[in-house]
Design a protein around this motif. Structure first.
Motif, PDB file in Angstrom:
ATOM      1  N   GLN A 387     -67.520  56.820  27.456  1.00 48.71           N
ATOM      2  CA  GLN A 387     -68.113  55.843  26.540  1.00 48.71           C
ATOM      3  C   GLN A 387     -68.077  54.444  27.148  1.00 48.71           C
ATOM      4  OE1 GLN A 387     -69.609  56.483  23.569  1.00 48.71           O
ATOM      5  NE2 GLN A 387     -69.314  58.647  24.014  1.00 48.71           N
ATOM      6  N   GLY A 388     -68.957  53.587  26.656  1.00 47.70           N
ATOM      7  CA  GLY A 388     -68.981  52.204  27.100  1.00 47.70           C
ATOM      8  C   GLY A 388     -67.827  51.400  26.502  1.00 47.70           C
ATOM      9  N   LEU A 389     -67.746  50.139  26.876  1.00 48.67           N
ATOM     10  CA  LEU A 389     -66.690  49.254  26.403  1.00 48.67           C
ATOM     11  C   LEU A 389     -67.268  48.120  25.568  1.00 48.67           C
ATOM     12  CD1 LEU A 389     -64.555  48.904  29.663  1.00 48.67           C
ATOM     13  CD2 LEU A 389     -64.145  50.428  27.728  1.00 48.67           C
ATOM     14  N   THR A 390     -66.487  47.648  24.634  1.00 51.25           N
ATOM     15  CA  THR A 390     -66.849  46.462  23.856  1.00 51.25           C
ATOM     16  C   THR A 390     -65.832  45.369  24.148  1.00 51.25           C
ATOM     17  OG1 THR A 390     -65.538  47.165  21.943  1.00 51.25           O
ATOM     18  CG2 THR A 390     -67.844  47.870  22.021  1.00 51.25           C
ATOM     19  N   TYR A 391     -66.286  44.123  24.035  1.00 52.77           N
ATOM     20  CA  TYR A 391     -65.431  42.993  24.381  1.00 52.77           C
ATOM     21  C   TYR A 391     -65.371  42.006  23.230  1.00 52.77           C
ATOM     22  CZ  TYR A 391     -66.631  44.951  28.921  1.00 52.77           C
ATOM     23  OH  TYR A 391     -66.843  45.807  29.955  1.00 52.77           O
ATOM     24  N   LYS A 392     -64.168  41.522  22.977  1.00 53.91           N
ATOM     25  CA  LYS A 392     -63.948  40.519  21.941  1.00 53.91           C
ATOM     26  C   LYS A 392     -63.027  39.445  22.509  1.00 53.91           C
ATOM     27  CE  LYS A 392     -61.066  41.411  18.612  1.00 53.91           C
ATOM     28  NZ  LYS A 392     -60.463  41.962  17.367  1.00 53.91           N
ATOM     29  N   VAL A 393     -63.333  38.188  22.226  1.00 55.76           N
ATOM     30  CA  VAL A 393     -62.544  37.058  22.727  1.00 55.76           C
ATOM     31  C   VAL A 393     -61.984  36.290  21.549  1.00 55.76           C
ATOM     32  CG1 VAL A 393     -62.643  34.823  23.894  1.00 55.76           C
ATOM     33  CG2 VAL A 393     -63.719  36.819  24.929  1.00 55.76           C
ATOM     34  N   VAL A 394     -60.675  36.062  21.578  1.00 54.69           N
ATOM     35  CA  VAL A 394     -60.015  35.194  20.604  1.00 54.69           C
ATOM     36  C   VAL A 394     -59.656  33.902  21.334  1.00 54.69           C
ATOM     37  CG1 VAL A 394     -58.070  34.911  19.046  1.00 54.69           C
ATOM     38  CG2 VAL A 394     -59.109  37.172  19.348  1.00 54.69           C
ATOM     39  N   ARG A 395     -60.260  32.797  20.914  1.00 54.25           N
ATOM     40  CA  ARG A 395     -60.073  31.510  21.590  1.00 54.25           C
ATOM     41  C   ARG A 395     -59.021  30.701  20.844  1.00 54.25           C
ATOM     42  NH1 ARG A 395     -65.371  29.772  23.712  1.00 54.25           N
ATOM     43  NH2 ARG A 395     -64.654  31.384  25.181  1.00 54.25           N
ATOM     44  N   ALA A 396     -57.881  30.535  21.491  1.00 58.05           N
ATOM     45  CA  ALA A 396     -56.763  29.841  20.849  1.00 58.05           C
ATOM     46  C   ALA A 396     -57.040  28.365  20.636  1.00 58.05           C
ATOM     47  CB  ALA A 396     -55.499  30.018  21.702  1.00 58.05           C
ATOM     48  N   SER A 397     -57.798  27.762  21.543  1.00 55.34           N
ATOM     49  CA  SER A 397     -58.017  26.316  21.445  1.00 55.34           C
ATOM     50  C   SER A 397     -58.804  25.930  20.209  1.00 55.34           C
ATOM     51  CB  SER A 397     -58.752  25.818  22.699  1.00 55.34           C
ATOM     52  OG  SER A 397     -59.997  26.497  22.838  1.00 55.34           O
ATOM     53  N   THR A 398     -59.714  26.821  19.756  1.00 61.04           N
ATOM     54  CA  THR A 398     -60.538  26.507  18.587  1.00 61.04           C
ATOM     55  C   THR A 398     -60.326  27.475  17.429  1.00 61.04           C
ATOM     56  OG1 THR A 398     -62.361  27.824  19.485  1.00 61.04           O
ATOM     57  CG2 THR A 398     -62.320  25.468  20.040  1.00 61.04           C
ATOM     58  N   ALA A 399     -59.415  28.445  17.625  1.00 57.54           N
ATOM     59  CA  ALA A 399     -59.132  29.438  16.589  1.00 57.54           C
ATOM     60  C   ALA A 399     -60.396  30.198  16.195  1.00 57.54           C
ATOM     61  CB  ALA A 399     -58.499  28.788  15.364  1.00 57.54           C
ATOM     62  N   GLN A 400     -61.240  30.503  17.184  1.00 56.79           N
ATOM     63  CA  GLN A 400     -62.476  31.234  16.939  1.00 56.79           C
ATOM     64  C   GLN A 400     -62.389  32.630  17.553  1.00 56.79           C
ATOM     65  OE1 GLN A 400     -65.033  28.031  18.672  1.00 56.79           O
ATOM     66  NE2 GLN A 400     -66.281  28.356  16.841  1.00 56.79           N
ATOM     67  N   THR A 401     -63.195  33.544  17.004  1.00 60.76           N
ATOM     68  CA  THR A 401     -63.273  34.907  17.515  1.00 60.76           C
ATOM     69  C   THR A 401     -64.728  35.226  17.824  1.00 60.76           C
ATOM     70  OG1 THR A 401     -61.349  35.615  16.228  1.00 60.76           O
ATOM     71  CG2 THR A 401     -62.805  37.333  17.057  1.00 60.76           C
ATOM     72  N   PHE A 402     -64.993  35.718  19.028  1.00 63.87           N
ATOM     73  CA  PHE A 402     -66.349  36.061  19.458  1.00 63.87           C
ATOM     74  C   PHE A 402     -66.386  37.563  19.755  1.00 63.87           C
ATOM     75  CE2 PHE A 402     -65.316  31.756  20.734  1.00 63.87           C
ATOM     76  CZ  PHE A 402     -66.375  31.006  20.216  1.00 63.87           C
ATOM     77  N   THR A 403     -67.337  38.270  19.170  1.00 64.60           N
ATOM     78  CA  THR A 403     -67.431  39.722  19.311  1.00 64.60           C
ATOM     79  C   THR A 403     -68.744  40.116  19.954  1.00 64.60           C
ATOM     80  OG1 THR A 403     -68.347  39.907  17.069  1.00 64.60           O
ATOM     81  CG2 THR A 403     -65.961  40.096  17.306  1.00 64.60           C
ATOM     82  N   ASP A 404     -68.827  41.387  20.348  1.00 63.98           N
ATOM     83  CA  ASP A 404     -70.036  41.966  20.966  1.00 63.98           C
ATOM     84  C   ASP A 404     -70.518  41.113  22.132  1.00 63.98           C
ATOM     85  OD1 ASP A 404     -69.984  44.008  19.073  1.00 63.98           O
ATOM     86  OD2 ASP A 404     -71.190  42.856  17.653  1.00 63.98           O
ATOM     87  N   LEU A 405     -69.623  40.815  23.030  1.00 68.10           N
ATOM     88  CA  LEU A 405     -69.939  39.946  24.162  1.00 68.10           C
ATOM     89  C   LEU A 405     -70.434  40.772  25.344  1.00 68.10           C
ATOM     90  CD1 LEU A 405     -66.806  37.622  23.982  1.00 68.10           C
ATOM     91  CD2 LEU A 405     -69.063  37.238  22.995  1.00 68.10           C
ATOM     92  N   SER A 406     -71.191  40.133  26.222  1.00 66.04           N
ATOM     93  CA  SER A 406     -71.670  40.795  27.435  1.00 66.04           C
ATOM     94  C   SER A 406     -70.640  40.642  28.545  1.00 66.04           C
ATOM     95  CB  SER A 406     -73.008  40.193  27.880  1.00 66.04           C
ATOM     96  OG  SER A 406     -72.809  38.857  28.362  1.00 66.04           O
ATOM     97  N   GLU A 407     -70.849  41.402  29.622  1.00 62.02           N
ATOM     98  CA  GLU A 407     -69.930  41.317  30.749  1.00 62.02           C
ATOM     99  C   GLU A 407     -70.027  39.996  31.486  1.00 62.02           C
ATOM    100  OE1 GLU A 407     -70.947  44.702  33.095  1.00 62.02           O
ATOM    101  OE2 GLU A 407     -69.646  46.078  31.964  1.00 62.02           O
ATOM    102  N   GLN A 408     -71.097  39.258  31.297  1.00 64.89           N
ATOM    103  CA  GLN A 408     -71.280  37.974  31.977  1.00 64.89           C
ATOM    104  C   GLN A 408     -70.824  36.787  31.137  1.00 64.89           C
ATOM    105  OE1 GLN A 408     -72.063  38.027  35.135  1.00 64.89           O
ATOM    106  NE2 GLN A 408     -72.239  40.270  34.948  1.00 64.89           N
ATOM    107  N   TYR A 409     -70.236  37.056  29.991  1.00 62.72           N
ATOM    108  CA  TYR A 409     -69.754  35.972  29.139  1.00 62.72           C
ATOM    109  C   TYR A 409     -68.657  35.203  29.866  1.00 62.72           C
ATOM    110  CZ  TYR A 409     -67.883  33.589  25.020  1.00 62.72           C
ATOM    111  OH  TYR A 409     -67.452  32.652  24.131  1.00 62.72           O
ATOM    112  N   LEU A 410     -68.770  33.872  29.840  1.00 64.06           N
ATOM    113  CA  LEU A 410     -67.807  33.019  30.537  1.00 64.06           C
ATOM    114  C   LEU A 410     -66.571  32.784  29.671  1.00 64.06           C
ATOM    115  CD1 LEU A 410     -70.220  30.388  32.119  1.00 64.06           C
ATOM    116  CD2 LEU A 410     -68.992  32.216  33.285  1.00 64.06           C
ATOM    117  N   LEU A 411     -65.421  33.008  30.247  1.00 62.34           N
ATOM    118  CA  LEU A 411     -64.157  32.804  29.541  1.00 62.34           C
ATOM    119  C   LEU A 411     -63.639  31.398  29.754  1.00 62.34           C
ATOM    120  CD1 LEU A 411     -62.444  36.182  30.512  1.00 62.34           C
ATOM    121  CD2 LEU A 411     -63.569  35.631  28.348  1.00 62.34           C
TER     122      LEU A 411
END
Length: 439
Positions: A387-411
């Motif tokens: 199966q494929g993978l899904t990516y989620k980012v929790v950003r501590a600096s802004t207390a935001q959560t980003f879901t369904d991200l692509s592999e090229q999303y900049l961290l």
């Protein structure tokens, strides 16, 4: 030369501005996440910066570095770092350029300079990016500008790959555990026979009697070999000890006979000494009467002295024989004690090893039972692994959560990247029912 009117120039200028605005509008979504350059990055806790302070000295026509202030600083959890002279500097919501201006102004105020010194702030280490979920090496990875989701997953060892995914087992594991269980049973049989032999030696039994388990498995060649080995070892050790004790016993008997003979010889020697002394006394009286010459008296005195000297030698020989007899007795006692201590120590080690083997056998049996129930899940595990993978980012600096991200999303520094397996609703239910886990 072509001459444009003011209206044409204004129209051309406005058209150019509109075109640029359109390009900016189109490119803006692509640059929303591209705020990772050194100039746009807002300093966060755990950031390590290098600060250089220089001052232009007009009289010397050269720059002078303030070495006492220049150096590396780490931003604390309260968004501050301590700097000599100026004290605490707040970095909350500030870029490196803004922090440099604050430091320069603070130095200008504290030092009383008319012109602020030149201050440069350079980020040399960003806060780490944390990655969790379905990766080989979850944890913290070093951040660098332009780090994408795909790069972070690669730095974490890539997608989680294990033999029979999700720590399950295979037919090979079942065969391996079966072989391990057979090996443990064999080691237990060896230790059981060894313990029986040591107990028989400790009790000084004349023959080795093994437990009933060995008598019931007469057709098993391995058990027969163990029985023969331990029986031979018991007989060999028992015979060796008996031979040593017999030798000491024979030596003791010889010494006792020697003592008896020496004592009997001393009795005879004593009679000879008495007779010699009586003859010497008689000769001494005759010598006083001038009946015998002096050589006769001197010869008898020499005889008496030799007899007494010989008796003293017998006494010394008797004492030595008694001393050797005592040492022989002590050697026999010491030999028995040493054997008892050795056997007791070996018996304790054998019992300890048996307990460890019993525990290990129980664990191996549980693992063997587990493999039998889990091998049936291989097809599901293989499917989940594809199966494929899904990516989620929790950003501590802004207390935001980003879901369904692509592999090229900049961290960004300090981000938490969560990597999960992309499952449908039914697949996730099956996986959770099988206790496989989807992170």
């Amino acid at each position: 030369m072509k001459i444009f009117s003011a209206q044409q120039l204004l129209s051309t200028w406005l058209g150019t501005i509109v075109f640029c605005l359109l390009i900016v509008t189109v490119m803006a979504p692509l640059q929303v996440n591209a705020q990772t350059s050194a100039s746009a990055f807002k300093l966060a806790p755990e950031t390590r910066v290098k600060i250089s302070v220089v001052e232009w000295v007009e009289t010397e026509g050269d720059y002078k570095e303030w070495t006492a202030l220049s150096g590396e600083y780490v931003i604390a959890a309260n968004h501050q770092f301590a700097m000599p002279i100026v004290g605490e500097i707040s970095t909350f919501g500030k870029t490196v350029s803004q922090v440099a201006l604050v430091v320069a102004e603070q130095l200008k105020v504290f030092t009383g300079l008319t012109k602020a010194p030149s201050v440069s702030v350079q980020v040399i280490q960003y806060p780490p990016v944390f990655i969790a979920g379905t990766v080989e090496k979850p944890g913290a990875i070093e951040y660098r500008p332009g780090l994408t989701v795909l790069q972070a997953v690669s730095l974490a060892g890539g997608r989680e790959r294990r033999n029979n995914q999700f720590d399950r087992y295979s037919d090979f594991d079942q065969i391996r555990y079966t072989g391990e269980l057979d090996r443990i049973d064999l080691a237990l049989a060896q230790q059981l026979a060894r313990r029986s032999r040591l107990q028989a030696e400790l009790a000084q039994k004349p023959a080795l009697v093994l437990p009933a388990e060995f008598e019931q498995q007469t057709t098993n060649p391995t058990i027969a070999q163990i029985k023969q080995t331990e029986t031979t070892l018991f007989n060999t050790r028992t015979d060796a000890l008996r031979s040593q004790l017999d030798s000491l016993s024979e030596l003791g008997e010889l010494l006792e006979r020697e003592i008896v003979l020496l004592e009997e010889k001393m009795v005879t020697q004593d009679r000879q000494i008495v007779a010699a002394k009586e003859e010497l006394n008689a000769v001494t009286k005759l010598y006083a009467q001038r009946t015998v010459n002096v050589s006769r008296k001197t010869g008898l005195e020499r005889v008496v002295a030799d007899l007494e000297s010989s008796r003293l030698d017998m006494i010394v020989a008797t004492m030595r024989a008694k001393q050797k007899l005592s040492e022989t007795g002590r050697d026999a006692v010491s030999l028995k004690s040493t054997r008892q201590i050795e056997v007791s120590r070996d018996l304790q080690l054998a019992e300890t090893e048996m307990e460890e083997l019993i525990i290990k056998r129980g664990t191996t049996r549980q693992l063997l039972r587990a493999t039998g129930g889990l091998i049936a899940e291989n097809n599901l595990l293989t499917k989940l692994n594809e199966q494929g993978l899904t990516y989620k980012v929790v950003r501590a600096s802004t207390a935001q959560t980003f879901t369904d991200l692509s592999e090229q999303y900049l961290l960004l520094p300090g981000d938490l990247l969560q990597v999960n397996v992309a499952l449908s609703f039914n697949e996730e239910r099956v996986a959770r029912f099988a206790n496989i886990g989807t992170n």
